[in-house]
Design an enzyme around this catalytic site. Structure first.
Site, PDB file in Angstrom:
ATOM      1  N   GLY A  46       0.830  -1.193   0.000  1.00  0.00           N
ATOM      2  CA  GLY A  46       0.000   0.000   0.000  1.00  0.00           C
ATOM      3  C   GLY A  46       0.865   1.243   0.000  1.00  0.00           C
ATOM      4  O   GLY A  46       2.027   1.202   0.420  1.00  0.00           O
ATOM      5  N   GLN A  51       3.075   9.967   1.096  1.00  0.00           N
ATOM      6  CA  GLN A  51       4.357   9.254   1.132  1.00  0.00           C
ATOM      7  C   GLN A  51       5.236   9.590  -0.069  1.00  0.00           C
ATOM      8  O   GLN A  51       6.436   9.316  -0.042  1.00  0.00           O
ATOM      9  CB  GLN A  51       4.132   7.738   1.193  1.00  0.00           C
ATOM     10  CG  GLN A  51       3.505   7.302   2.512  1.00  0.00           C
ATOM     11  CD  GLN A  51       3.354   5.792   2.550  1.00  0.00           C
ATOM     12  OE1 GLN A  51       2.369   5.259   2.080  1.00  0.00           O
ATOM     13  NE2 GLN A  51       4.344   5.097   3.081  1.00  0.00           N
ATOM     14  N   CYS A  89       5.832  -0.146   7.129  1.00  0.00           N
ATOM     15  CA  CYS A  89       5.467   1.010   6.303  1.00  0.00           C
ATOM     16  C   CYS A  89       6.670   1.385   5.457  1.00  0.00           C
ATOM     17  O   CYS A  89       7.794   1.416   5.963  1.00  0.00           O
ATOM     18  CB  CYS A  89       5.078   2.172   7.217  1.00  0.00           C
ATOM     19  SG  CYS A  89       4.654   3.671   6.325  1.00  0.00           S
ATOM     20  N   LEU A  90       6.431   1.671   4.192  1.00  0.00           N
ATOM     21  CA  LEU A  90       7.536   2.058   3.306  1.00  0.00           C
ATOM     22  C   LEU A  90       8.210   3.345   3.764  1.00  0.00           C
ATOM     23  O   LEU A  90       9.357   3.594   3.402  1.00  0.00           O
ATOM     24  CB  LEU A  90       7.027   2.210   1.862  1.00  0.00           C
ATOM     25  CG  LEU A  90       6.535   0.911   1.199  1.00  0.00           C
ATOM     26  CD1 LEU A  90       5.963   1.204  -0.182  1.00  0.00           C
ATOM     27  CD2 LEU A  90       7.667  -0.111   1.101  1.00  0.00           C
ATOM     28  N   HIS A 131      -4.350   1.342   7.592  1.00  0.00           N
ATOM     29  CA  HIS A 131      -3.011   1.942   7.640  1.00  0.00           C
ATOM     30  C   HIS A 131      -2.885   3.080   6.623  1.00  0.00           C
ATOM     31  O   HIS A 131      -2.438   4.183   6.958  1.00  0.00           O
ATOM     32  CB  HIS A 131      -1.982   0.834   7.360  1.00  0.00           C
ATOM     33  CG  HIS A 131      -0.562   1.283   7.261  1.00  0.00           C
ATOM     34  ND1 HIS A 131       0.424   0.834   8.103  1.00  0.00           N
ATOM     35  CD2 HIS A 131       0.053   2.146   6.396  1.00  0.00           C
ATOM     36  CE1 HIS A 131       1.577   1.413   7.765  1.00  0.00           C
ATOM     37  NE2 HIS A 131       1.379   2.199   6.724  1.00  0.00           N
ATOM     38  N   HIS A 135      -2.679   7.515   6.875  1.00  0.00           N
ATOM     39  CA  HIS A 135      -1.647   8.388   6.297  1.00  0.00           C
ATOM     40  C   HIS A 135      -2.259   9.715   5.827  1.00  0.00           C
ATOM     41  O   HIS A 135      -1.597  10.754   5.858  1.00  0.00           O
ATOM     42  CB  HIS A 135      -0.996   7.723   5.077  1.00  0.00           C
ATOM     43  CG  HIS A 135       0.191   6.858   5.381  1.00  0.00           C
ATOM     44  ND1 HIS A 135       1.356   7.346   5.931  1.00  0.00           N
ATOM     45  CD2 HIS A 135       0.405   5.540   5.194  1.00  0.00           C
ATOM     46  CE1 HIS A 135       2.232   6.359   6.065  1.00  0.00           C
ATOM     47  NE2 HIS A 135       1.681   5.241   5.626  1.00  0.00           N
TER      48      HIS A 135
END
Ligand code: NI
Length: 157
Positions: A46, A51, A89-90, A131, A135
């Site tokens: 995701g 991000q 999380c990236l 999640h 964000h």
């Protein structure tokens, strides 16, 4: 297609509120394609627009590698049950932590033509929806971790 730079924890863009999308321009479509490309390139399940530094309410999710989901202006309508498990999380590379989430969620969102739809998810898909949608309000999963944030390298040992 283009791979965009993924912002990491500490970057203030990750703690801002994102704006509703009111029109899908060529620029928006390019952003969406780049978000999918960037997520797959990073082996993520995701990715949310902040991000990659864009404060718009856009999320992409694919928990199997074959089920791409685009959510524009997503809202969680219903939740039920509970699951507790590791999350990552990236934007928090190399880390993981235990987070409790609903085991089922129903999300209302808009597609690329700004047509509304509903989508349900359980287990990992429910976790990913929760999640990623957080964000958009400037929240990272690390705020919810039960116990310590761990290094993924330590877990693999
Ligand atoms: Ni994340």
């Amino acid at each position: 297609m283009a791979i965009r730079n993924i912002r990491e924890i500490g970057d203030p863009v990750l703690n801002k509120n994102c704006k509703e999308v009111t029109e899908v321009t060529k620029r928006t479509k390019d952003l969406i394609q780049d978000m999918f490309d960037t997520m797959y390139d990073a082996d993520g399940v995701g990715l949310a627009a902040p991000q990659v530094g864009i404060l718009k309410r856009i999320v992409v999710v694919d928990v199997t590698g074959e089920d791409p989901v685009l959510l524009i202006n997503p809202v969680i309508m219903e939740t039920s049950g509970e699951q507790t498990g590791n999350e990552g999380c990236l934007s928090v590379p190399g880390k993981t932590g235990v987070v409790t989430r609903p085991n089922y969620v129903k999300v209302k969102a808009y597609d690329e033509n700004l047509q509304p739809f509903e989508i349900e998810g359980t287990e990992l898909l429910a976790r990913a929806f929760c999640h990623e949608i957080e964000h958009l309000d400037g929240h990272l999963y690390v705020e919810k971790v039960e116990g310590e944030l761990m290094n993924t390298a330590d877990l693999a040992e």
